[in-house]
Design a protein around this motif. Structure first.
Motif, mmCIF file in Angstrom:
data_model
loop_
_atom_site.group_PDB
_atom_site.id
_atom_site.type_symbol
_atom_site.label_atom_id
_atom_site.label_comp_id
_atom_site.label_asym_id
_atom_site.label_seq_id
_atom_site.Cartn_x
_atom_site.Cartn_y
_atom_site.Cartn_z
ATOM 1 N N ALA A 184 70.908 51.364 48.165
ATOM 2 C CA ALA A 184 72.159 51.847 48.154
ATOM 3 C C ALA A 184 72.555 52.581 46.786
ATOM 4 O O ALA A 184 73.394 53.486 46.891
ATOM 5 C CB ALA A 184 73.153 50.720 48.547
ATOM 6 N N LYS A 185 72.059 52.012 45.780
ATOM 7 C CA LYS A 185 72.282 52.527 44.510
ATOM 8 C C LYS A 185 71.323 53.947 44.120
ATOM 9 O O LYS A 185 71.237 54.242 43.058
ATOM 10 C CB LYS A 185 71.942 51.578 43.383
ATOM 11 N N GLU A 186 70.340 54.259 45.078
ATOM 12 C CA GLU A 186 69.491 55.303 45.030
ATOM 13 C C GLU A 186 70.096 56.629 46.105
ATOM 14 O O GLU A 186 69.138 57.401 46.218
ATOM 15 C CB GLU A 186 67.993 54.939 45.491
ATOM 16 N N GLY A 187 71.243 56.614 46.155
ATOM 17 C CA GLY A 187 71.762 57.489 46.776
ATOM 18 C C GLY A 187 71.496 57.674 48.355
ATOM 19 O O GLY A 187 71.658 58.677 48.995
ATOM 20 N N ILE A 188 70.897 56.749 49.024
ATOM 21 C CA ILE A 188 70.642 56.715 50.376
ATOM 22 C C ILE A 188 71.304 55.650 51.342
ATOM 23 O O ILE A 188 71.489 54.610 50.837
ATOM 24 C CB ILE A 188 69.148 56.359 50.492
#
Length: 248
Positions: free
Chosen positions: A176-180
């Motif tokens: 979620a915190k990796e833009g996905i």
């Protein structure tokens, strides 16, 4: 730049419908297929003739090498990958679990579970902002069989799709915190060619009487949900499992 999306198992059924819908929405699409090159090429031609960008790559999703070729080809020919629809899946002739050959159990698990994991693993490597990517969206195709379990028909298939649902929840939190964003659509009885493999081509319509809406689904109806999950309209949606089963 237009989004670039890989659709595994994109030569027929829900996968082909997703390719057509995403292309209509402006995606450049790379579809994978396992055997039927003619069917894959037909989908590609439909998209290209309508003004879209689409290529097909032969790939067995349970092979790490094939997945690498699939993603590398998509990147080289279409551009930076922004989405994955992990649709490729198989079933087997319907029978109780005790009668299923071990070869069929292994085949279904390798394609439906390992194939989904390998596809998602490579998609994260390509799209994660922590790894130099620009973010993106992953949509798995599961099944409402995870609710009823497929007794007497395909318990192993239902179990494999249950694994996909758990994969969705865990991976969504992980990236979620990796833009996905990671989500799943879980179709119910849909009128596709997969029932022929199970040994009953008319199975979807035979089941219509127990579906509250009174009919099986059309692949395009599932594709509509997949397409929405790929848009910014779904920007706050991750880890979700959307059951699309006519009320069943």
């Amino acid at each position: 730049m237009s989004p670039v999306t890989i659709v595994t198992g994109g030569s027929r059924g829900i996968g082909a419908a997703a390719v057509r819908r995403l292309a209509a929405d402006g995606h450049a699409v790379c579809l994978s297929f396992r055997e039927d090159a003619d069917a894959a090429e037909k989908v590609v031609r439909e998209v290209v003739d309508a003004g879209g960008r689409c290529i097909a790559v032969r790939a067995e999703v349970s092979s790490e090498d094939d997945i690498e070729v699939l993603f590398r080809t998509a990147r080289e020919e279409l551009g930076q990958i922004t989405g994955l629809v992990a649709n490729a899946g198989v079933t087997s002739p319907m029978m109780p679990l005790a009668d299923q050959p071990v070869s069929q159990l292994r085949y279904v698990l390798e394609v439906n579970v390992l194939g989904a994991m390998l596809s998602a693993r490579r998609a994260v490597q390509s799209m994660s902002t922590a790894r130099g990517g620009g973010g993106g969206s992953i949509v798995f195709v599961s099944s409402s069989a995870t609710i009823h379990g497929g007794p007497g028909e395909y318990v192993h298939y239902a179990a494999s799709k249950g694994a996909v649902d758990v994969l969705t929840v865990g991976l969504a939190k992980e990236v979620a915190k990796e833009g996905i964003r990671v989500n799943t659509v879980a179709p119910g009885m849909v009128d596709t060619e997969i029932h022929t493999v199970s040994g009953d081509p008319e199975r979807a319509w035979k089941a219509a009487g127990r579906i509250p809406l009174g009919r099986p689904g059309d692949p395009a109806e599932i594709a509509n949900a997949i397409a929405w999950l790929m848009t910014d309209q779904a920007s706050y949606t991750t880890g979700a499992i959307f059951r699309i089963a006519g009320g069943l």
